[in-house]
Every structure is written in C-alpha cells, then in structure tokens.
Design an enzyme around this catalytic site. Structure first.
Site: not given
Length: 220
Positions: A18, A38, A55, A117, A177
C-alpha cells in the site's frame, strides 16, 4: 546518481505494498521517473508466463518506468511461507548478486528506485542470511511502514534500533492504519513521532481494497 530506497515493515501484512504504491504514485505526480522493485516474494501464483506475485504486479503497475515482470520480481515463490523455506522447497538459492544486478539495471532506467522488502526487517532468505544483510551490503537508506495496531510501538522502535545497529539510516516512516478499530490511534502516532528517527512521510487511513490507493491517500 540514481537514488534507491529500501522499504520494510514492522511485520508481514502491515501495508508495505500500500505504501509502495502510494509513494510510486506520488513520484509520478512529481514527474520523478521512479521504478519499483520487489526482489523476493512468496505466495505467488503459477501462470502461463511463470510465477506471478500480486504485490509485485501492483508495484509493476504503479511504476513510472515501464518494466517487464522479471525486472520487478526476479524471485517469485509459490508457497506462502518465509522466503528461505519457499526457496528451499523449490530448490533455489536467493543470490545477493542477482538482487544487486537487478537493482543496478533498474537504476540505469530510472531516476529513483523503491525496493519493497518481504516480511519484516530480519526476514531470512537462507538459513544463514537475512534480506537486511543485502540492504546493508548495498548501503541503502530505509523507509519503515508501521502497521498501526496494539503492540506496534515496540515493533517499530525495535526495528528502528536494528536498522541503526546495521549502520543504516531510517530516513522516513509511514503509519498505516491496518485496524479501523484501533483505540488511541492519535496517541500511538505521537509516540511514533517522538521515538522514531526520520521523517513521518504520511499516514494511510484504513483501506480494505488496495486498488483504491493513490498518492492522494497518503500525506507525502
């Protein structure tokens, strides 16, 4: 000289992707030619074109630089377990030289590289090495994503201490959050601001869907 930053988290599933996607979108908005990387990913899916990690696909899509999948994610493993075990199951060895070659390649195509990571700072990539050992070898500045929940203060402060003990600089951090019901959220942020080095790059509100993330969602 191309700037490269390594983004880690206080744990797995704390919102590294995100934050990566938001930072890449912010770079695009600022006309910065930033590539996403990545290098190691577990929990990938077999496809006709090879292993694909969700991801890494998000990072590929958000990169300002147009990249092939293999440029973004050289090591993609199927099992949803620690990379060192996933690599072992598939008879592979995660080679630091491969990670470094991939990074240098992306540097040649961009003005900046954001490296996401796997897991937390001390995630193992073999029975003797950690991914953080490669970050230390490359002398990369670090960005920390804090998954805001009960217990995150200890996780964040310990991670920051480990980064410092490795001789690296924590240049910034992002609060994500991950639990909308977390009590005393504002107090947690104040404690993070007091105890973490580096700049608070932003706060990401609770988001159940990653596809909704844009640079406007994070205060960079």
């Amino acid at each position: 000289m191309t700037n490269a930053f390594f983004l880690t988290g206080t744990d797995t599933e704390v919102g590294k992707t995100v934050a990566s996607r938001a930072i890449l979108h912010a770079a695009a908005s600022a006309n910065i030619k930033m590539a996403g990387y990545k290098p190691v990913a577990s929990d990938s899916t077999p496809t006709d074109e090879g292993m694909r990690n969700s991801d890494a696909l998000y990072i590929q899509d958000a990169s300002v630089v147009e990249l092939d999948y293999q440029e973004v994610n050289p090591y993609a493993f199927e099992a949803a377990i620690s990379p060192h075990l996933a690599a072992e199951q598939e008879g592979q060895v995660i080679d630091f030289d491969v990670l470094s070659a991939g990074l240098e390649h992306l540097k040649s195509k961009s003005e900046a590289v954001l490296i996401e990571g796997a897991g937390g700072w001390r995630v193992p990539i073999s029975h003797t090495d950690f991914l953080s050992s490669w970050v230390k070898r490359e002398k990369l500045p670090v960005i920390l994503v804090v998954g805001v929940k009960l217990g995150c203060l200890s996780h964040a402060i310990l991670t920051a201490e480990a980064i410092k003990n490795d001789g690296l600089e924590l240049v910034g951090w992002v609060a994500n959050r991950i639990n909308p019901g977390t009590e005393n959220y504002a107090d947690i942020i104040k404690m993070l601001e007091k105890n973490l080095p580096g700049k608070k790059m932003g706060e990401i509100p609770y988001m159940p869907a990653l596809k909704n993330v844009t640079y406007q969602s994070i205060l960079i």
